[in-house]
Design a protein around this motif. Sequence first.
Motif, short mmCIF file in Angstrom:
data_model
loop_
_atom_site.label_atom_id
_atom_site.label_comp_id
_atom_site.label_asym_id
_atom_site.label_seq_id
_atom_site.Cartn_x
_atom_site.Cartn_y
_atom_site.Cartn_z
N ARG A 15 0.84 -1.21 0.00
CA ARG A 15 0.00 0.00 0.00
C ARG A 15 0.87 1.26 0.00
O ARG A 15 0.57 2.24 -0.69
N SER A 16 1.95 1.23 0.79
CA SER A 16 2.84 2.40 0.86
C SER A 16 3.46 2.69 -0.50
O SER A 16 3.59 3.85 -0.90
N GLN A 21 2.61 6.63 -5.81
CA GLN A 21 2.20 6.88 -7.20
C GLN A 21 0.90 7.66 -7.30
O GLN A 21 0.44 7.96 -8.39
N ILE A 22 0.30 8.00 -6.14
CA ILE A 22 -1.03 8.63 -6.11
C ILE A 22 -0.92 10.15 -6.24
O ILE A 22 -0.01 10.77 -5.69
N GLY A 27 -7.92 9.18 -4.53
CA GLY A 27 -7.14 7.98 -4.86
C GLY A 27 -6.40 7.44 -3.66
O GLY A 27 -6.29 6.22 -3.47
N ALA A 28 -5.89 8.33 -2.81
CA ALA A 28 -5.18 7.90 -1.61
C ALA A 28 -6.12 7.16 -0.66
O ALA A 28 -5.72 6.17 -0.03
N GLU A 29 -7.37 7.60 -0.57
CA GLU A 29 -8.37 6.91 0.26
C GLU A 29 -8.57 5.48 -0.23
O GLU A 29 -8.68 4.54 0.56
N LYS A 30 -8.61 5.31 -1.55
CA LYS A 30 -8.82 3.98 -2.11
C LYS A 30 -7.63 3.07 -1.82
O LYS A 30 -7.81 1.87 -1.57
N VAL A 31 -6.43 3.62 -1.86
CA VAL A 31 -5.24 2.80 -1.56
C VAL A 31 -5.27 2.35 -0.11
O VAL A 31 -5.00 1.18 0.20
N ASP A 276 -7.09 7.62 -10.87
CA ASP A 276 -5.79 7.82 -10.25
C ASP A 276 -5.31 6.52 -9.59
O ASP A 276 -4.13 6.14 -9.69
N PHE A 277 -6.22 5.82 -8.95
CA PHE A 277 -5.92 4.53 -8.32
C PHE A 277 -5.50 3.50 -9.37
O PHE A 277 -4.52 2.76 -9.19
N ILE A 278 -6.22 3.45 -10.49
CA ILE A 278 -5.88 2.53 -11.59
C ILE A 278 -4.49 2.85 -12.13
O ILE A 278 -3.67 1.96 -12.39
N GLN A 279 -4.21 4.15 -12.30
CA GLN A 279 -2.90 4.55 -12.81
C GLN A 279 -1.79 4.18 -11.82
O GLN A 279 -0.71 3.74 -12.23
N ALA A 280 -2.05 4.35 -10.52
CA ALA A 280 -1.05 3.99 -9.51
C ALA A 280 -0.75 2.49 -9.56
O ALA A 280 0.41 2.07 -9.47
N LYS A 281 -1.79 1.66 -9.72
CA LYS A 281 -1.58 0.22 -9.83
C LYS A 281 -0.74 -0.12 -11.06
O LYS A 281 0.15 -0.99 -11.00
N ALA A 282 -1.03 0.57 -12.16
CA ALA A 282 -0.28 0.31 -13.40
C ALA A 282 1.18 0.72 -13.26
O ALA A 282 2.09 0.00 -13.70
N ARG A 283 1.43 1.86 -12.63
CA ARG A 283 2.81 2.34 -12.50
C ARG A 283 3.61 1.47 -11.53
O ARG A 283 4.80 1.25 -11.73
#
Length: 794
Positions: A15-16, A21-22, A27-31, A276-283
């Motif tokens: 998660r960290s 990447q957020i 998006g940070a809430e979702k992470v 933003d969450f999807i992009q963070a997962k991809a990165r």
Amino acid sequence: MNSKILEVLEFDEIRSQLLQQILTASGAEKVRALSPVSNVEKVSIWLQETKEGLDVERLRGGFPLSQIENMKPLIKRLEIGANLNGVELAHISQLLRSTSEIMRFINDLEAEDFAFIRLFYWQEKLTAFPEIGQKLRTSIANDGSVNDEASPELQRIRQGISRNKEKVQSELSRVIHSSLAKYLSDTIITIRNDRYVLLVKQEYRKVFGGIVHDQSATGQTLYIEPKQVVELNNHLRQYQAQERLEIERILAELSALLSPYTKEILQNNFVLGQLDFIQAKARLAKIQKSVIPNISVENKVNLHQARHPLIGQTVIVPNDLVIGEDYQALVITGPNTGGKTITLKTFGLLQIMAQSGLAIPVAEDSTVGIFTEIFADIGDEQSIEQNLSTFSSHMTNIVMILEAIDDKSLVLFDELGAGTDPQEGSALAIAILDAVQSKGSYVMATTHYPELKAYGYNRARTINASMEFDVQTLSPTYRLLIGVPGRSNAFEISKCLGLNEKVITKARSLLDTESQKIDKMVLDLEQQQKMAEEDYLLLHKNLEESEKLLFDLKEGYQDFLLKREKELQKAYNKASETIKEAEDKSEQIIQEIRDMQKRASHSAVKEHELIAAKSQLSNLKREKEFLSKNKVLPKAKKLKNFKVGDEVVVTTYGQRGILIEKLSVKKWVVQVGILKMKVSLEHLVSAKSEKSKKKKTVQVKPYVRSSTQDFAHSVSSQLDVRGERYEDALIAVDRYLDQALLASLSQVTIVHGKGTGALRDGITKMLRSDSRVKSFSFAPGNAGGVGATSVSFE
């Protein structure tokens, strides 16, 4: 899923890394709320979103997102009728701008026919507010200040403020540069209580008059507003008060403009957070070199070349982790520091990541299961000081696990039965493993106990494994050997370290026969495993070389076909040039003979003989049919021209599809309807059909020696050249006149049409200079009139 497993397997660290990447607060809430689920449909959707995020990252470098603050407190204030300040309005302006940019971005992807199912779904949830967004951008700067353009009144007020400031500063500058400067502590203009003042020495306070606003810490300097600028400062303060009132009015107006759309704004904030969450997962997947795994609802897990995501890629040794198909229990034995615990944690963490919708660091075509619960009893306090309290802690955890598991659970045991008497501990370990399997759960366990080496051979759907140890270097290789139980290697290590051979022999004799048999069996298995791996690698290498050779041969054959066709084309062109030269030469010779006939009173050469000779020369020229009928060249070209997005036909199914991804030089991923399939190149054919253009030609039959009567019947008394090109029509007429003479026709008709008259004039000019023609004229009105010409021969 229980929270303890997330802590034990260090999911918080994942998660960290995601949080780094957020960009947005949403998006940070979702992470922070990210957690594995056991719903197959939800996991599939999450993984699909991650895949599409990876595709966007690869194609466009990511979404056009920027920093977006938490909108919930702002929206709550709007809902209760409060006015937002400039900074808060700037945050909403940024949100609306990002919304418009994202909508345009996804529309562009859709226009290019990219198949993004989830991205298009989220785009439909967005609402654009172009007018409100423009109003906010015009009125509020990025830092939250109100722009002059927010209203004409504000612009007028600020112009007044600017003029008054200039007047005050000009007046004070005049004082500074006058003879009064000697009474100043410093020749600068400053502000106290929002009014412009000068720094005056205390003893000269009466020289300037005016108002004292402040003094220095020593009392030697006074901050005085000279009397000549008091009135100007008063006017300035009035303008500033008007400015504050106008700004408050503007902020209230903008807040009221947003109030009716609080739900839509909150929804936009949610969707941008999701993207933003999807992009963070991809990165994160890109950083970890991760892939999207397949899902097995039967929990047949097969992780190829799995790596622990929290250990450096250059340090970790990848391993194949398999469970669920041939066996449900994997028991890893062997000494400490061999990598058993890391292997256990790798398997559990990758499974949790996949069930959280994250890509995992494995090779392509890896498969994960969907477990309702994952339990772990993993203790890192591996020291010689373990006592009853440690054992009690482990047993308490194991009791809880045995009560909670079912046939959809995954259990991870590290050093099962440790912390107590070895004989009792090994017996407990075997009994616990049996209890887990009796409930149909999946289990992976590590242990030191040699008694468990035979466990994999005595229990159904259970297999032994070990971590490889290099006796020569006295170090572990961290490679997992499935099917081979571990050995302590104590005797081999002692021998390498120089222990006397007699001592080692004595130690061996003290082992019971059963233990010696087990050690010999393990050694044989290790040797067989190595031989099998070497054979596999050799066969795999030979297969790759054979496939490459086959491909090279096919490529070479296609190149040969292309070169052959090119050579044939060159030969044809050369032959055509030669024949054309011969025809031109024959025309010249025949024309010379005809000219001689005109000048002579009698001719030694018959006209029909000249015509026959000319026809035979003309027949030497071949048509280009063999090239147009050749199907090999176009097929060879089509095989080389496939690219992503092409429409093809899958010959094995007879269905049309779209090329999605090129897996290798001879394999593609094809989208056929809602299905994606991997298809070999040999089973793909381009769907584009080339329409051959047929040219209308006028064919005149060549001269054949036969009776004049038979030949006359074969030649028509009329030639139609309408629609022909000018040059082609004149050639056709010339050849037709030859055939008509050979057929002994006394009169023929040439139909050329009216049109622009160009073709008619060309034929008339040709007939006028032709010695074979006795006379010609336009056909009668009922036979074509000026659209046809009647020709008579000598």
